[in-house]
Scaffold this motif. Sequence first.
Motif, PDB file in Angstrom:
ATOM      1  N   LYS A 293     -40.945  51.963 -12.546  1.00 13.76           N
ATOM      2  CA  LYS A 293     -40.239  53.138 -12.028  1.00 13.76           C
ATOM      3  C   LYS A 293     -39.480  52.801 -10.750  1.00 13.76           C
ATOM      4  N   THR A 294     -40.098  51.985  -9.891  1.00 14.26           N
ATOM      5  CA  THR A 294     -39.470  51.632  -8.614  1.00 14.26           C
ATOM      6  C   THR A 294     -38.166  50.879  -8.832  1.00 14.26           C
ATOM      7  N   VAL A 295     -38.202  49.869  -9.706  1.00 12.49           N
ATOM      8  CA  VAL A 295     -37.023  49.022  -9.927  1.00 12.49           C
ATOM      9  C   VAL A 295     -35.893  49.810 -10.581  1.00 12.49           C
ATOM     10  N   PHE A 296     -36.220  50.558 -11.628  1.00 17.32           N
ATOM     11  CA  PHE A 296     -35.158  51.288 -12.331  1.00 17.32           C
ATOM     12  C   PHE A 296     -34.653  52.475 -11.508  1.00 17.32           C
ATOM     13  N   SER A 297     -35.510  53.041 -10.694  1.00 19.23           N
ATOM     14  CA  SER A 297     -35.077  54.108  -9.797  1.00 19.23           C
ATOM     15  C   SER A 297     -34.106  53.554  -8.748  1.00 19.23           C
ATOM     16  N   ALA A 298     -34.415  52.357  -8.221  1.00 19.51           N
ATOM     17  CA  ALA A 298     -33.516  51.730  -7.245  1.00 19.51           C
ATOM     18  C   ALA A 298     -32.167  51.417  -7.877  1.00 19.51           C
ATOM     19  N   ALA A 299     -32.197  50.934  -9.126  1.00 24.90           N
ATOM     20  CA  ALA A 299     -30.945  50.610  -9.829  1.00 24.90           C
ATOM     21  C   ALA A 299     -30.106  51.865 -10.050  1.00 24.90           C
ATOM     22  N   ARG A 300     -30.756  52.923 -10.518  1.00 27.27           N
ATOM     23  CA  ARG A 300     -30.014  54.177 -10.778  1.00 27.27           C
ATOM     24  C   ARG A 300     -29.469  54.780  -9.492  1.00 27.27           C
ATOM     25  N   ASP A 301     -30.203  54.589  -8.404  1.00 26.79           N
ATOM     26  CA  ASP A 301     -29.756  55.099  -7.105  1.00 26.79           C
ATOM     27  C   ASP A 301     -28.465  54.400  -6.665  1.00 26.79           C
ATOM     28  N   ILE A 302     -28.387  53.091  -6.888  1.00 27.52           N
ATOM     29  CA  ILE A 302     -27.173  52.334  -6.557  1.00 27.52           C
ATOM     30  C   ILE A 302     -26.002  52.837  -7.394  1.00 27.52           C
ATOM     31  N   ILE A 303     -26.248  53.008  -8.697  1.00 24.53           N
ATOM     32  CA  ILE A 303     -25.186  53.452  -9.615  1.00 24.53           C
ATOM     33  C   ILE A 303     -24.685  54.841  -9.216  1.00 24.53           C
ATOM     34  N   GLU A 304     -25.640  55.713  -8.894  1.00 24.44           N
ATOM     35  CA  GLU A 304     -25.289  57.104  -8.549  1.00 24.44           C
ATOM     36  C   GLU A 304     -24.480  57.156  -7.255  1.00 24.44           C
ATOM     37  N   LYS A 305     -24.888  56.354  -6.259  1.00 29.94           N
ATOM     38  CA  LYS A 305     -24.209  56.376  -4.960  1.00 29.94           C
ATOM     39  C   LYS A 305     -22.924  55.553  -4.963  1.00 29.94           C
ATOM     40  N   CYS A 311     -30.170  49.587  -0.309  1.00 31.70           N
ATOM     41  CA  CYS A 311     -30.770  49.734  -1.642  1.00 31.70           C
ATOM     42  C   CYS A 311     -32.225  49.252  -1.639  1.00 31.70           C
ATOM     43  N   GLY A 312     -32.938  49.552  -2.730  1.00 34.88           N
ATOM     44  CA  GLY A 312     -34.352  49.219  -2.823  1.00 34.88           C
ATOM     45  C   GLY A 312     -34.646  47.828  -3.355  1.00 34.88           C
ATOM     46  N   PHE A 313     -33.622  47.024  -3.624  1.00 39.07           N
ATOM     47  CA  PHE A 313     -33.850  45.659  -4.114  1.00 39.07           C
ATOM     48  C   PHE A 313     -34.126  44.725  -2.939  1.00 39.07           C
ATOM     49  N   VAL A 314     -35.169  43.941  -3.053  1.00 41.11           N
ATOM     50  CA  VAL A 314     -35.547  43.058  -1.949  1.00 41.11           C
ATOM     51  C   VAL A 314     -35.723  41.622  -2.447  1.00 41.11           C
ATOM     52  N   VAL A 315     -35.618  40.686  -1.518  1.00 39.26           N
ATOM     53  CA  VAL A 315     -35.915  39.284  -1.807  1.00 39.26           C
ATOM     54  C   VAL A 315     -37.424  39.136  -1.892  1.00 39.26           C
ATOM     55  N   ASP A 316     -37.900  38.414  -2.903  1.00 42.12           N
ATOM     56  CA  ASP A 316     -39.337  38.215  -3.087  1.00 42.12           C
ATOM     57  C   ASP A 316     -39.637  36.716  -3.054  1.00 42.12           C
ATOM     58  N   ASP A 317     -40.610  36.318  -2.245  1.00 42.25           N
ATOM     59  CA  ASP A 317     -40.950  34.896  -2.110  1.00 42.25           C
ATOM     60  C   ASP A 317     -41.301  34.243  -3.433  1.00 42.25           C
ATOM     61  N   HIS A 318     -41.899  35.006  -4.351  1.00 40.20           N
ATOM     62  CA  HIS A 318     -42.294  34.428  -5.643  1.00 40.20           C
ATOM     63  C   HIS A 318     -41.076  33.903  -6.403  1.00 40.20           C
ATOM     64  N   ALA A 319     -39.972  34.613  -6.289  1.00 40.31           N
ATOM     65  CA  ALA A 319     -38.758  34.204  -7.004  1.00 40.31           C
ATOM     66  C   ALA A 319     -38.186  32.907  -6.457  1.00 40.31           C
ATOM     67  N   SER A 320     -38.596  32.523  -5.237  1.00 35.55           N
ATOM     68  CA  SER A 320     -38.070  31.287  -4.646  1.00 35.55           C
ATOM     69  C   SER A 320     -38.459  30.064  -5.462  1.00 35.55           C
ATOM     70  N   TYR A 321     -39.541  30.174  -6.222  1.00 35.30           N
ATOM     71  CA  TYR A 321     -40.019  29.041  -7.019  1.00 35.30           C
ATOM     72  C   TYR A 321     -38.942  28.564  -7.986  1.00 35.30           C
ATOM     73  N   ILE A 322     -38.352  29.501  -8.693  1.00 30.03           N
ATOM     74  CA  ILE A 322     -37.368  29.136  -9.710  1.00 30.03           C
ATOM     75  C   ILE A 322     -36.074  28.624  -9.058  1.00 30.03           C
ATOM     76  N   VAL A 323     -35.735  29.138  -7.862  1.00 24.99           N
ATOM     77  CA  VAL A 323     -34.553  28.650  -7.144  1.00 24.99           C
ATOM     78  C   VAL A 323     -34.799  27.223  -6.647  1.00 24.99           C
ATOM     79  N   ASP A 324     -35.986  26.970  -6.110  1.00 25.42           N
ATOM     80  CA  ASP A 324     -36.323  25.620  -5.645  1.00 25.42           C
ATOM     81  C   ASP A 324     -36.279  24.613  -6.790  1.00 25.42           C
ATOM     82  N   LEU A 325     -36.767  25.041  -7.954  1.00 26.90           N
ATOM     83  CA  LEU A 325     -36.765  24.153  -9.117  1.00 26.90           C
ATOM     84  C   LEU A 325     -35.329  23.840  -9.567  1.00 26.90           C
ATOM     85  N   ALA A 326     -34.490  24.863  -9.641  1.00 24.30           N
ATOM     86  CA  ALA A 326     -33.088  24.657 -10.046  1.00 24.30           C
ATOM     87  C   ALA A 326     -32.374  23.742  -9.056  1.00 24.30           C
TER      88      ALA A 326
END
Length: 440
Positions: A293-305, A311-326
Motif C-alpha cells: 500500500k505504501t509503495v503504490f500510494s506513493a506512486a499514485r500520489d506522484i501521478i496525481e500531483k 515523494c515517498g520513494f526513498v533510497v534503500d541500502d539493501h538495493a545497493s547490493y545489486i548496484v555494487d554487483l553491476a
Amino acid sequence: MKKFSITVAGGGSTFTPRIIMMLLDHQEEFPIGKLCLYDNDKDRQEVIAKAFEILLKERAPQIEFSYTVEPEVAFTDTDFVMAHIRVGKYAMREKDEKIPMKYSVVGQETCGPGGIAYGMRSIGGILEILDYMEKYSPNAWMLNYSNPAAIVAEATRRLRPNSRIINICDMPLGIMIHMAKILGVNEKEFDISYFGLNHFGWWTQIKDKEGNDLMPKLKTYVKEHGYDIHVESAQHDDESWHETYRKVKDVYAVDPETLPNTYLKYYLYPDYVVAHTDANYTRANQVMDGREKTVFSAARDIIEKGTAKDCGFVVDDHASYIVDLARALAFNTKEKMLLIVPNEGAIENFDPEAMVEIPCIIGKDGYEKINQGRIPQFQKGLMEQQVSVEKLVVEAWIEGSYQKLWQALTLSRTVPSAGIAKQILDDLIEANKGYWPELK
C-alpha cells in the motif's frame, strides 16, 4: 564514462522503486543511459512506471526511460537485466504461507513447503526472462534475486549452465548492516568468511580492514540480543523482523562458533515459529497491508500531483547490493561479495554440484570463488538435507514428478512426516493450478 542500459524485470514490483532510487543515487560511479521496466502485468507496472516517468524527468532527464510488456523491446540492447519477479504475486504468497499452517507447519515464502511451492512457480518465469535476454542481448548479464533464490539458482545450474546469470540475495547484507550498527562501524569495511546455502548459512569470520577480529564483540551481543537493534530501513524494521532478529540468540546458541543467518530459525525452531504465527494473518498480509500500500500510494500520489517533489520513494541500502554487483562487472572493481554459485570444491567436504552461498571476487569476466575450506559436521548435515530438498524440487519440475516433490517436502526439516507432506502437497497442487507443471 560509458552509460549503461538497464532492464528491470518485475517492473511492477514493490522493490522496483528502491532499485531505481539507488541507481539514481550512484550515477557518478555507475551512469545509466537507458532504463526500461518490463513486467507481464501491464496495469500493475503502469502505476510504478508513470510515477517514475515524472520523477526521472525532474531528477535525471538525461536517462532515456521506457516501460513495456513486450520482451523484444525490453531486452534488446541492454547491458544488465535486474530480475526480481514474483510469479503469482502476493495472492499466491498468501497461499504458500497459509496452506502449511493448516497442518501446523511453517508457512513462509522461501522456507519449507511455501518456498517449495514458490520455487515451482518461479523456475519457468526465470528461464523465460533469461532466454529473452540471451536472444536479444547475448552479452548482457542477468543479476537475479528473484526468490526462492536457492531453488531458482539450482534450476539455472541444471537447465542453463552456460548462461550469463549471477544469483544473489541481499539478506546477508541486511544482517551485516545490523552487525555494523551493533559494532558502530560501516558494513562496507567488513572482511568476511561465510558458507552455506541461500537463507541457510553461517559467518565464520568478520574482521575490519586492519585485520582486527570483530567476532568476539558481536558474539557477546548476539548471545543476549540476537541481531536486534534499530536500523533505519524501509524493508526490515517492522516488529516481525525485530522478533526474527531477537530469535537469532537461540539459533546462535546451537553453534556458538559461528554467527547464523536469520532464516535458520525456520529450520531449527519450526515449532516456535508455528506457535508465534497467526495462521489467519501471515507475513503476506502484513506486506500487502504495509509495503504494498505504501509503495503504490506513493506512486499514485506522484501521478496525481504531477511532481515527485517530496515523494515517498526513498533510497534503500539493501538495493545497493545489486548496484555494487553491476558496477563490479562493468568496471572490473574486484569487489568481494556473497554470491550463490556452483560449489565445485569451494566448500571442500560438500557436494560439488550444490549451489552454495560464499564470498566471491567479481570482475568483468564474472566471479572467482573464495575457498571456504572444510565445514563442521553439524552444518554439513543440515546443508546436505536442505540441498537435497532443492535438487528434488528442480527434478520434480523438470520431470513433472509428483513422487519427487513429495520426497522434497518430506525431507524438509520444517515438515514432521511424509503423511503431512503428502497432505500439504495435494493442497498446494490444487492452489497452484495453472502455475506448476502437471505432476504425475
